[in-house]
Design a protein around this motif. Structure first.
Motif, PDB file in Angstrom:
ATOM      1  N   ASP B  17       3.901 -32.850  15.235  1.00  0.00           N
ATOM      2  CA  ASP B  17       5.198 -33.876  14.700  1.00  0.00           C
ATOM      3  C   ASP B  17       5.634 -34.314  16.170  1.00  0.00           C
ATOM      4  O   ASP B  17       6.116 -33.636  17.311  1.00  0.00           O
ATOM      5  CB  ASP B  17       6.578 -34.010  14.308  1.00  0.00           C
ATOM      6  N   ALA B  18       6.015 -35.685  16.373  1.00  0.00           N
ATOM      7  CA  ALA B  18       6.552 -36.674  17.159  1.00  0.00           C
ATOM      8  C   ALA B  18       7.145 -37.731  16.403  1.00  0.00           C
ATOM      9  O   ALA B  18       7.034 -38.148  15.731  1.00  0.00           O
ATOM     10  CB  ALA B  18       5.079 -37.164  17.665  1.00  0.00           C
ATOM     11  N   VAL B  19       8.050 -38.152  17.305  1.00  0.00           N
ATOM     12  CA  VAL B  19       8.630 -39.165  16.958  1.00  0.00           C
ATOM     13  C   VAL B  19       8.859 -40.198  18.198  1.00  0.00           C
ATOM     14  O   VAL B  19       9.139 -40.093  19.859  1.00  0.00           O
ATOM     15  CB  VAL B  19       9.971 -39.145  17.353  1.00  0.00           C
ATOM     16  N   ILE B  20       8.532 -41.374  17.999  1.00  0.00           N
ATOM     17  CA  ILE B  20       8.684 -42.456  19.325  1.00  0.00           C
ATOM     18  C   ILE B  20       9.636 -43.518  19.088  1.00  0.00           C
ATOM     19  O   ILE B  20      10.120 -44.563  17.398  1.00  0.00           O
ATOM     20  CB  ILE B  20       7.333 -43.480  18.784  1.00  0.00           C
ATOM     21  N   ASN B  21      10.385 -43.799  19.493  1.00  0.00           N
ATOM     22  CA  ASN B  21      12.020 -44.458  19.579  1.00  0.00           C
ATOM     23  C   ASN B  21      11.768 -46.013  20.248  1.00  0.00           C
ATOM     24  O   ASN B  21      10.584 -46.182  21.431  1.00  0.00           O
ATOM     25  CB  ASN B  21      13.055 -44.351  20.664  1.00  0.00           C
ATOM     26  N   SER B  61       5.955 -42.176   9.332  1.00  0.00           N
ATOM     27  CA  SER B  61       6.289 -43.039   8.648  1.00  0.00           C
ATOM     28  C   SER B  61       7.607 -43.430   9.285  1.00  0.00           C
ATOM     29  O   SER B  61       7.499 -43.380  11.138  1.00  0.00           O
ATOM     30  CB  SER B  61       7.610 -42.673   7.963  1.00  0.00           C
ATOM     31  N   ALA B  62       8.302 -44.399   9.196  1.00  0.00           N
ATOM     32  CA  ALA B  62       9.529 -45.361  10.328  1.00  0.00           C
ATOM     33  C   ALA B  62      10.478 -45.424   9.382  1.00  0.00           C
ATOM     34  O   ALA B  62      11.111 -45.403   7.623  1.00  0.00           O
ATOM     35  CB  ALA B  62       8.582 -46.300  11.093  1.00  0.00           C
ATOM     36  N   LEU B  75       6.006 -39.840  13.115  1.00  0.00           N
ATOM     37  CA  LEU B  75       4.263 -38.921  12.815  1.00  0.00           C
ATOM     38  C   LEU B  75       4.163 -37.800  12.666  1.00  0.00           C
ATOM     39  O   LEU B  75       4.436 -36.616  13.944  1.00  0.00           O
ATOM     40  CB  LEU B  75       2.678 -39.078  13.729  1.00  0.00           C
ATOM     41  N   THR B  76       4.067 -37.056  11.596  1.00  0.00           N
ATOM     42  CA  THR B  76       3.902 -35.803  11.254  1.00  0.00           C
ATOM     43  C   THR B  76       2.840 -34.983  10.708  1.00  0.00           C
ATOM     44  O   THR B  76       1.504 -36.158  10.301  1.00  0.00           O
ATOM     45  CB  THR B  76       4.790 -35.301   9.710  1.00  0.00           C
ATOM     46  N   ALA B  77       2.857 -34.205  11.161  1.00  0.00           N
ATOM     47  CA  ALA B  77       1.310 -33.102  10.498  1.00  0.00           C
ATOM     48  C   ALA B  77       0.320 -33.866  11.204  1.00  0.00           C
ATOM     49  O   ALA B  77      -0.985 -34.002  10.845  1.00  0.00           O
ATOM     50  CB  ALA B  77       1.275 -32.409   9.871  1.00  0.00           C
ATOM     51  N   LYS B 106       2.384 -43.549  24.789  1.00  0.00           N
ATOM     52  CA  LYS B 106       0.640 -43.098  24.937  1.00  0.00           C
ATOM     53  C   LYS B 106       0.177 -41.984  23.852  1.00  0.00           C
ATOM     54  O   LYS B 106       1.133 -40.753  24.470  1.00  0.00           O
ATOM     55  CB  LYS B 106      -0.325 -42.815  25.842  1.00  0.00           C
ATOM     56  N   LEU B 107       0.224 -41.040  22.561  1.00  0.00           N
ATOM     57  CA  LEU B 107       0.278 -40.249  22.148  1.00  0.00           C
ATOM     58  C   LEU B 107      -1.352 -40.102  22.065  1.00  0.00           C
ATOM     59  O   LEU B 107      -2.248 -40.592  21.778  1.00  0.00           O
ATOM     60  CB  LEU B 107       0.172 -41.037  20.915  1.00  0.00           C
ATOM     61  N   THR B 108      -0.939 -38.752  22.831  1.00  0.00           N
ATOM     62  CA  THR B 108      -2.935 -37.779  23.020  1.00  0.00           C
ATOM     63  C   THR B 108      -2.827 -36.243  21.902  1.00  0.00           C
ATOM     64  O   THR B 108      -1.872 -35.992  21.544  1.00  0.00           O
ATOM     65  CB  THR B 108      -3.064 -37.207  24.259  1.00  0.00           C
ATOM     66  N   VAL B 109      -3.260 -36.607  21.232  1.00  0.00           N
ATOM     67  CA  VAL B 109      -3.417 -35.399  20.168  1.00  0.00           C
ATOM     68  C   VAL B 109      -4.693 -34.383  19.883  1.00  0.00           C
ATOM     69  O   VAL B 109      -5.757 -35.340  19.766  1.00  0.00           O
ATOM     70  CB  VAL B 109      -3.648 -35.756  18.583  1.00  0.00           C
ATOM     71  N   ASN B 110      -4.017 -32.767  20.476  1.00  0.00           N
ATOM     72  CA  ASN B 110      -5.539 -32.179  21.123  1.00  0.00           C
ATOM     73  C   ASN B 110      -5.721 -30.799  19.502  1.00  0.00           C
ATOM     74  O   ASN B 110      -4.920 -30.976  18.893  1.00  0.00           O
ATOM     75  CB  ASN B 110      -5.238 -31.370  22.416  1.00  0.00           C
ATOM     76  N   PRO B 111      -7.642 -30.329  19.496  1.00  0.00           N
ATOM     77  CA  PRO B 111      -7.433 -29.692  18.498  1.00  0.00           C
ATOM     78  C   PRO B 111      -6.913 -28.750  18.807  1.00  0.00           C
ATOM     79  O   PRO B 111      -6.344 -28.544  19.931  1.00  0.00           O
ATOM     80  CB  PRO B 111      -8.695 -29.285  19.005  1.00  0.00           C
TER      81      PRO B 111
END
Lengths: 113, 111
Positions: B17-21, B61-62, B75-77, B106-111
């Protein structure tokens, strides 16, 4: 499918040239916007138009002018291009009202040499 | 006045999960969230207009706090497709329809 198109993806101009960037939207939107995007700075608003022939300055209007003669078309003009205007330029459009999203074009990467 | 986004960058593994403010020094009329993938145009995610509002679709969601000075994007899961740069666009009180965008996260999601 809604669409905002920009006349060129890539453009190379020389210092001092007059540059025209064209944007066309097919959604009958009242609002149109020109942004400049530079790494680490986000999107910065250059000019905004809310109707034909109507315009408002954004946060960084210096060195730029705009023209909106038809509802669907919004042009950004660099009267005398300078190297510090090398950037990605994004056009967007939206319906009038704060609850409406902006639709962005693919962008024009302008290089001024 | 440009809103402050944090963090500037985040790297996740798929499923995290991530949170952006997005914070403003003044009360806002609205907050817009957009995602931009590399080499593509920004794409709209959602708009928040009311203090205390929460919105979401799918696993993104926001929220917009009661004072209307801060918004957070959740951003979940996370999925690989979530990678990109996220921008908040803020509209000052009075509703000018002109957005001021943050510098992006900048969000990076890796496998």
């Amino acid at each position: 499918d809604v669409k905002v198109t920009q006349s060129s993806r890539y453009l190379v101009k020389r210092t001092g040239e007059k540059v025209f960037l064209e944007c066309v939207q097919d959604m009958d939107h009242e609002n149109m916007f020109w942004y400049r995007q530079d790494p680490g700075l986000g999107l910065r608003l250059i000019y905004f138009s809310y109707d034909v022939k109507m315009k408002e300055k954004g946060d960084i209007p210096e060195g730029y002018s705009v023209s909106r003669e038809k509802k669907e078309r919004f042009s950004l003009i660099l009267e005398s291009a300078s190297t510090n205007q090398t950037s990605m330029y994004l056009c967007a459009s939206s319906l009038i009202g704060s609850s409406y999203e902006q639709y962005f074009g693919p962008g024009t990467r302008l290089t001024v040499t | 006045q440009q809103p402050v986004q944090s963090p500037q960058a985040v790297i996740l593994r798929e499923g995290e999960d991530a949170v952006i403010n997005c914070s403003s020094s003044k009360a806002l009329y609205s907050v817009h969230w957009y995602r931009q993938k590399h080499g593509e145009a920004p794409v709209f995610l959602m708009i928040l207009l009311k203090g205390g509002e929460q919105k979401g679709h799918d696993k993104i969601s926001a929220s917009f706090n009661e004072k209307k000075q801060q918004s957070s994007l959740y951003l979940t899961a996370s999925q690989l497709s979530y990678s990109g740069t996220y921008f908040c666009g803020t509209e000052p009180q009075g509703g000018s329809e002109k957005l001021v965008f943050g510098k992006g996260t900048k969000l990076t999601v890796n496998p």
